[in-house]
Structures are given as C-alpha cells and as structure tokens.
Motif scaffolding. Sequence first.
Motif, PDB file in Angstrom:
ATOM      1  N   LYS A  40       0.836  -1.209   0.000  1.00 31.96           N
ATOM      2  CA  LYS A  40       0.000   0.000   0.000  1.00 31.96           C
ATOM      3  C   LYS A  40       0.866   1.253   0.000  1.00 31.96           C
ATOM      4  CE  LYS A  40      -3.622   2.299   2.683  1.00 31.96           C
ATOM      5  NZ  LYS A  40      -4.508   2.194   3.847  1.00 31.96           N
ATOM      6  N   MET A  41       1.909   1.252   0.822  1.00 33.21           N
ATOM      7  CA  MET A  41       2.798   2.402   0.919  1.00 33.21           C
ATOM      8  C   MET A  41       3.481   2.677  -0.420  1.00 33.21           C
ATOM      9  SD  MET A  41       6.061   3.045   3.441  1.00 33.21           S
ATOM     10  CE  MET A  41       7.079   1.854   2.572  1.00 33.21           C
ATOM     11  N   VAL A  42       3.962   1.635  -1.071  1.00 41.20           N
ATOM     12  CA  VAL A  42       4.652   1.796  -2.356  1.00 41.20           C
ATOM     13  C   VAL A  42       3.692   2.338  -3.411  1.00 41.20           C
ATOM     14  CG1 VAL A  42       5.775   0.535  -4.235  1.00 41.20           C
ATOM     15  CG2 VAL A  42       6.430   0.083  -1.879  1.00 41.20           C
ATOM     16  N   LYS A  43       2.469   1.825  -3.432  1.00 41.65           N
ATOM     17  CA  LYS A  43       1.481   2.296  -4.411  1.00 41.65           C
ATOM     18  C   LYS A  43       1.179   3.777  -4.205  1.00 41.65           C
ATOM     19  CE  LYS A  43      -3.179   1.472  -6.160  1.00 41.65           C
ATOM     20  NZ  LYS A  43      -3.385   2.875  -6.404  1.00 41.65           N
ATOM     21  N   ILE A  44       0.941   4.173  -2.971  1.00 37.99           N
ATOM     22  CA  ILE A  44       0.648   5.579  -2.687  1.00 37.99           C
ATOM     23  C   ILE A  44       1.845   6.450  -3.046  1.00 37.99           C
ATOM     24  CG2 ILE A  44       0.096   7.262  -0.888  1.00 37.99           C
ATOM     25  CD1 ILE A  44      -1.397   4.994   0.566  1.00 37.99           C
ATOM     26  N   ALA A  45       3.040   5.974  -2.726  1.00 35.17           N
ATOM     27  CA  ALA A  45       4.251   6.740  -3.010  1.00 35.17           C
ATOM     28  C   ALA A  45       4.443   6.950  -4.514  1.00 35.17           C
ATOM     29  CB  ALA A  45       5.471   6.041  -2.414  1.00 35.17           C
ATOM     30  N   GLU A  86       2.620   3.356  10.233  1.00 36.06           N
ATOM     31  CA  GLU A  86       1.860   2.146  10.557  1.00 36.06           C
ATOM     32  C   GLU A  86       2.710   0.903  10.277  1.00 36.06           C
ATOM     33  OE1 GLU A  86      -1.699   2.366   8.228  1.00 36.06           O
ATOM     34  OE2 GLU A  86      -2.362   4.213   9.196  1.00 36.06           O
ATOM     35  N   LEU A  87       3.449   0.934   9.173  1.00 35.81           N
ATOM     36  CA  LEU A  87       4.337  -0.174   8.830  1.00 35.81           C
ATOM     37  C   LEU A  87       5.425  -0.327   9.891  1.00 35.81           C
ATOM     38  CD1 LEU A  87       5.364  -2.366   6.909  1.00 35.81           C
ATOM     39  CD2 LEU A  87       6.528  -0.561   5.606  1.00 35.81           C
ATOM     40  N   TYR A 107       7.061  10.301  -2.384  1.00 37.53           N
ATOM     41  CA  TYR A 107       7.473   9.694  -1.116  1.00 37.53           C
ATOM     42  C   TYR A 107       7.301  10.585   0.107  1.00 37.53           C
ATOM     43  CZ  TYR A 107       9.256   5.665  -3.580  1.00 37.53           C
ATOM     44  OH  TYR A 107       9.345   4.535  -4.335  1.00 37.53           O
ATOM     45  N   THR A 108       7.173  11.873  -0.086  1.00 36.61           N
ATOM     46  CA  THR A 108       7.044  12.773   1.066  1.00 36.61           C
ATOM     47  C   THR A 108       5.598  13.184   1.342  1.00 36.61           C
ATOM     48  OG1 THR A 108       7.497  14.691  -0.339  1.00 36.61           O
ATOM     49  CG2 THR A 108       9.387  13.677   0.777  1.00 36.61           C
ATOM     50  N   VAL A 147       1.720   8.895   2.611  1.00 31.21           N
ATOM     51  CA  VAL A 147       2.813   7.916   2.583  1.00 31.21           C
ATOM     52  C   VAL A 147       3.492   7.862   3.949  1.00 31.21           C
ATOM     53  CG1 VAL A 147       5.013   7.281   1.510  1.00 31.21           C
ATOM     54  CG2 VAL A 147       3.183   8.258   0.109  1.00 31.21           C
ATOM     55  N   VAL A 148       3.707   9.011   4.537  1.00 31.88           N
ATOM     56  CA  VAL A 148       4.330   9.071   5.863  1.00 31.88           C
ATOM     57  C   VAL A 148       3.457   8.350   6.893  1.00 31.88           C
ATOM     58  CG1 VAL A 148       5.113  10.604   7.706  1.00 31.88           C
ATOM     59  CG2 VAL A 148       5.597  11.180   5.321  1.00 31.88           C
ATOM     60  N   ALA A 149       2.160   8.548   6.816  1.00 29.20           N
ATOM     61  CA  ALA A 149       1.242   7.898   7.760  1.00 29.20           C
ATOM     62  C   ALA A 149       1.287   6.378   7.614  1.00 29.20           C
ATOM     63  CB  ALA A 149      -0.169   8.407   7.553  1.00 29.20           C
TER      64      ALA A 149
END
Length: 52
Positions: free
Chosen positions: A19-24, A40-41, A29-30, A34-36
Amino acid sequence: MRLIGKQLLSFKIYMKRSKMVKIAKDRGYTHPAVVAVSQELDSLLNRYQNIA
C-alpha cells in the motif's frame, strides 16, 4: 498460536508495504499519506521483531 500470529503479522506487513509503495508512486514519497502508512508499517515491524 505463536506461529499463526507471526504469519498473520507477516502478511499484514506485506500488505501495508504494498500500500505504501502504491501511494508513493502516485503521490510521491514525502506525501503525508505515505508518511502515515510508513508509520503504521513501522509499528507492525516493531511488533514482528518483538515476537521473533
């Protein structure tokens, strides 16, 4: 029980990272989203490390 919990946590980590990679890729990345997700990760990874 411990093995099942560890496997479930491992799956959650995989999904959260994906999920993080997709949003990034979509927002950069900033971006706050993505930070949120990254935070969580981090929390999941800390829990995983405490089980290991």
